[in-house]
Design an enzyme around this catalytic site. Structure first.
Site, short mmCIF file in Angstrom:
data_model
loop_
_atom_site.label_atom_id
_atom_site.label_comp_id
_atom_site.label_asym_id
_atom_site.label_seq_id
_atom_site.Cartn_x
_atom_site.Cartn_y
_atom_site.Cartn_z
N LYS A 55 32.52 -46.92 -13.37
CA LYS A 55 31.32 -46.27 -12.81
C LYS A 55 31.70 -45.36 -11.66
CE LYS A 55 28.11 -49.89 -14.01
NZ LYS A 55 27.65 -51.22 -13.63
N GLN A 99 25.71 -55.14 -9.45
CA GLN A 99 26.33 -55.57 -10.71
C GLN A 99 25.96 -57.01 -11.05
OE1 GLN A 99 28.13 -53.50 -12.66
NE2 GLN A 99 28.58 -55.05 -14.17
N ASP A 122 19.08 -48.97 -12.36
CA ASP A 122 19.18 -49.88 -13.50
C ASP A 122 17.84 -49.99 -14.23
OD1 ASP A 122 21.64 -51.07 -14.18
OD2 ASP A 122 21.59 -52.36 -12.41
N1 GUN Z 1 26.31 -56.01 -16.00
C1 GUN Z 1 26.55 -55.62 -17.29
N2 GUN Z 1 25.80 -54.54 -17.60
C2 GUN Z 1 25.09 -54.23 -16.49
C3 GUN Z 1 24.15 -53.20 -16.19
O1 GUN Z 1 23.79 -52.35 -17.01
N3 GUN Z 1 23.64 -53.22 -14.93
C4 GUN Z 1 23.99 -54.15 -14.02
N4 GUN Z 1 23.43 -54.08 -12.81
N5 GUN Z 1 24.86 -55.11 -14.26
C5 GUN Z 1 25.40 -55.15 -15.50
#
Ligand code: GUN
Length: 295
Positions: A55, A99, A122
């Protein structure tokens, strides 16, 4: 024998990321604004560390600011809530992503509800989930947003299609249903208690598989000519101590029946971060009442 068209999520995600990079450059030159994304990672989950590294890299490549907050697994919940509050107040930060999964002593719901909905890239905050459900402008969860782009890459109009989503999570299944309803699909959400799943899946013109169980959806369940979007990323043993990634759909068999199918890896996976960057750009424009170009 493979007959299905393979939907190249990697290429589609790359094209989306370069569109976003162009839009970011034009926003910078017209308004002086550089969108910023803050990612909060608590603990040592190795898969989460890989996601967060990707990311940060792709955020920077799109010309956006990237802020990383890595905290030890035993960080008290109140410290996480205080960090989110600081990020809410920080004008350089347009998007906040915490996350998941979080360590057990932290209430993920409380953390998500502390994020300013305008920075909730998100799309997990109840305000954004509610807006999506009633058809208002919202920040939409990244994985279902990516699935929609992939489905539309095969069939730009989904109107009237029978769409079956397997999986009812708040992160994928439920928002996917809202997005497909808004595209005028007839939507079914199937789940672990659904009776006669093969028959339900067999009615679908569009299958979205998001159950998290390796190759659970068998190839001969798929209606000939269907579009199959596989959200699953499951690591399974591949003999002699090795492992490989497989989806929730039995790919080789499904590919002999489907019109188009996403591979794993290289299907939905790359779309998620691209959609996160798009959401960050949208949040940067939305917070300042600038109009984002159509996407
Ligand atoms: N963990 C795995 N996929 C995601 C996601 O799309 N967003 C977040 N915040 N955590 C994750």
């Amino acid at each position: 024998m493979t007959t299905a068209r393979i939907i190249d999520g990697k290429a589609i995600a790359e094209a989306l990321r370069s569109d976003i990079a162009r839009a970011v450059a034009s926003l910078k030159s017209s308004s002086g604004v550089t969108p910023g994304l803050a990612v909060v990672l608590v603990g040592e989950d190795p898969a989460s560390h890989v996601y967060v590294r990707n990311k940060a890299k792709q955020t920077a490549e799109a010309g956006m600011l990237s802020f990383e907050h890595r905290l030890p697994a035993d960080t008290p919940e109140k410290d996480i809530l205080a960090l989110v509050a600081r990020l809410n107040a920080d004008d350089r930060v347009d998007g906040i992503l915490v996350q998941l999964p979080l360590p057990k002593h932290i209430d993920a719901k409380k953390v998500i509800e502390t994020i300013d909905p305008a920075k909730d890239v998100d799309g997990f905050h109840p305000v954004n989930a509610g807006r999506l459900a009633i058809g208002e402008q919202a920040l939409v969860p990244c994985t279902p947003a990516g699935c929609l782009i992939l489905a539309k890459s095969v069939s730009p109009k989904l109107t009237g299609m029978d769409a079956v989503i397997v999986g009812r999570s708040n992160i994928v299944g439920k928002p996917m249903a809202q997005l497909l309803l808004a595209e005028d699909c007839t939507v079914t959400i199937a789940h672990s208690r659904t009776r006669n799943l093969p028959e339900v899946v067999g009615r679908a013109d569009l299958v979205i598989a998001a159950v998290g169980r390796p190759e659970m959806i068998e190839g001969d369940w798929i209606k000939p000519g269907a579009i199959v979007i596989d959200v699953g990323i499951n690591r399974v043993p591949a003999g002699s101590g090795k492992s490989k990634l497989v989806g929730d759909v039995s790919y080789a068999a499904a590919a002999t029946r489907a019109a188009a199918i996403t591979p794993v890896p290289g299907g939905v996976g790359p779309m998620t971060i691209a959609c996160l960057l798009r959401n960050t750009f949208q949040a940067a424009c939305g917070r300042r009442h600038l109009t984002a170009p159509p996407s």
